[in-house]
Design a protein around this motif. Structure first.
Motif, mmCIF file in Angstrom:
data_model
loop_
_atom_site.group_PDB
_atom_site.id
_atom_site.type_symbol
_atom_site.label_atom_id
_atom_site.label_comp_id
_atom_site.label_asym_id
_atom_site.label_seq_id
_atom_site.Cartn_x
_atom_site.Cartn_y
_atom_site.Cartn_z
ATOM 1 N N VAL A 1 5.028 -0.436 -2.849
ATOM 2 C CA VAL A 1 4.588 -0.086 -4.200
ATOM 3 C C VAL A 1 3.071 -0.232 -4.307
ATOM 4 O O VAL A 1 2.387 0.642 -4.856
ATOM 5 N N ALA A 2 2.541 -1.322 -3.762
ATOM 6 C CA ALA A 2 1.090 -1.539 -3.800
ATOM 7 C C ALA A 2 0.347 -0.454 -3.027
ATOM 8 O O ALA A 2 -0.711 0.018 -3.456
ATOM 9 N N ALA A 3 0.908 -0.029 -1.907
ATOM 10 C CA ALA A 3 0.276 1.037 -1.118
ATOM 11 C C ALA A 3 0.261 2.343 -1.893
ATOM 12 O O ALA A 3 -0.752 3.059 -1.901
ATOM 13 N N GLN A 4 1.376 2.648 -2.570
ATOM 14 C CA GLN A 4 1.421 3.890 -3.346
ATOM 15 C C GLN A 4 0.415 3.856 -4.482
ATOM 16 O O GLN A 4 -0.298 4.831 -4.717
ATOM 17 N N VAL A 5 0.335 2.738 -5.187
ATOM 18 C CA VAL A 5 -0.611 2.613 -6.294
ATOM 19 C C VAL A 5 -2.049 2.730 -5.776
ATOM 20 O O VAL A 5 -2.872 3.453 -6.343
ATOM 21 N N THR A 6 -2.342 2.049 -4.695
ATOM 22 C CA THR A 6 -3.694 2.067 -4.128
ATOM 23 C C THR A 6 -4.079 3.457 -3.640
ATOM 24 O O THR A 6 -5.168 3.956 -3.943
ATOM 25 N N VAL A 7 -3.200 4.082 -2.876
ATOM 26 C CA VAL A 7 -3.487 5.416 -2.332
ATOM 27 C C VAL A 7 -3.663 6.434 -3.445
ATOM 28 O O VAL A 7 -4.561 7.286 -3.387
ATOM 29 N N ALA A 8 -2.835 6.331 -4.476
ATOM 30 C CA ALA A 8 -2.929 7.294 -5.580
ATOM 31 C C ALA A 8 -4.221 7.114 -6.376
ATOM 32 O O ALA A 8 -4.877 8.100 -6.728
ATOM 33 N N HIS A 9 -4.594 5.874 -6.654
ATOM 34 C CA HIS A 9 -5.783 5.643 -7.475
ATOM 35 C C HIS A 9 -7.079 5.858 -6.707
ATOM 36 O O HIS A 9 -8.070 6.299 -7.289
ATOM 37 N N LEU A 10 -7.090 5.560 -5.443
ATOM 38 C CA LEU A 10 -8.301 5.775 -4.646
ATOM 39 C C LEU A 10 -8.379 7.193 -4.089
ATOM 40 O O LEU A 10 -9.344 7.540 -3.419
ATOM 41 N N LYS A 11 -7.336 7.981 -4.365
ATOM 42 C CA LYS A 11 -7.264 9.378 -3.929
ATOM 43 C C LYS A 11 -7.496 9.501 -2.422
ATOM 44 O O LYS A 11 -8.241 10.367 -1.962
ATOM 45 N N LEU A 12 -6.824 8.625 -1.668
ATOM 46 C CA LEU A 12 -6.933 8.657 -0.213
ATOM 47 C C LEU A 12 -6.150 9.826 0.379
ATOM 48 O O LEU A 12 -6.477 10.303 1.455
ATOM 49 N N LEU A 13 -5.116 10.255 -0.328
ATOM 50 C CA LEU A 13 -4.342 11.444 0.052
ATOM 51 C C LEU A 13 -4.291 12.366 -1.162
ATOM 52 O O LEU A 13 -4.497 11.939 -2.297
ATOM 53 N N SER A 14 -3.970 13.608 -0.918
ATOM 54 C CA SER A 14 -3.922 14.565 -2.021
ATOM 55 C C SER A 14 -2.803 14.216 -3.002
ATOM 56 O O SER A 14 -1.841 13.532 -2.653
ATOM 57 N N HIS A 15 -2.953 14.721 -4.215
ATOM 58 C CA HIS A 15 -1.967 14.476 -5.267
ATOM 59 C C HIS A 15 -0.608 15.044 -4.887
ATOM 60 O O HIS A 15 0.422 14.549 -5.350
ATOM 61 N N ASP A 16 -0.582 16.081 -4.037
ATOM 62 C CA ASP A 16 0.684 16.670 -3.591
ATOM 63 C C ASP A 16 1.427 15.749 -2.623
ATOM 64 O O ASP A 16 2.650 15.804 -2.528
#
Length: 183
Positions: free
Chosen positions: A51-66
């Motif tokens: 869950v923390a990885a998903q939140v971090t990756v989404a907020h830091l835009k490390l991967l695309s929104h898709d």
């Protein structure tokens, strides 16, 4: 004492075991419950890390929104579910009843409550996916609501077992302290 391969000690026929001391049942139960709680805590930490990885990756835009969708609202308070695990870990070594009670209460507030809220929050999206086959959020190509519901099913079981075993451990500790007070 006998050895594994050698002969039996002289002067005994093997029937003298009844006088030996045994470990009290509440100590045996405490040890086994602590072991189970530690295993569940490891599983919880893995879920928390996802869950923390998903939140971090989404907020830091490390991967695309898709690839990784923005987190649902319930995921933010769920990140606080690390607190009950830390309190639980602090309670174990010295059989600290106070920390264990606080851990159980905070597990309900920071672990179970966000999962219940998340189930309600995501229900309309899951219903739309089921009825129309349309998903708008994705995690690595999979419907985000499906992935998160799967994670939630596992997490709710882990937390329910943690609280159950903690209650049993609390009872074992409480009974042992009551027995000590009687003496």
């Amino acid at each position: 004492m006998t050895s594994r391969t050698g002969p039996r000690a002289a002067g005994t026929d093997g029937s003298d075991f009844k006088h030996r001391e045994k470990v009290a049942s509440h100590y045996q139960m405490s040890a086994s419950l602590k072991s189970e709680i530690k295993k569940l805590t490891v599983v919880h930490l893995l879920i928390w890390a996802l869950v923390a990885a998903q939140v971090t990756v989404a907020h830091l835009k490390l991967l695309s929104h898709d690839m990784v969708a923005m987190p649902y609202q319930w995921e933010y308070p769920y990140l606080l579910s690390l607190l009950p695990s830390l309190l639980n870990a602090m309670a174990m070594p010295k059989n600290n009843i106070s920390y264990l009670v606080i851990s159980m209460i905070s597990a309900g507030l920071f672990s179970v409550a966000p999962l219940i809220f998340g189930a309600m929050e995501m229900f309309p999206v899951a219903q739309q996916l089921y009825r129309h086959g349309k998903a708008y959020r994705f995690i690595f190509g999979f419907s985000a609501v499906s992935v998160m519901y799967l994670l939630m099913v596992i997490a709710i079981q882990v937390h329910a077992w943690q609280i159950y075993y903690s209650k049993k451990l609390l009872d074992a500790w409480f009974n042992s302290t009551q027995e000590k007070k009687k003496k």
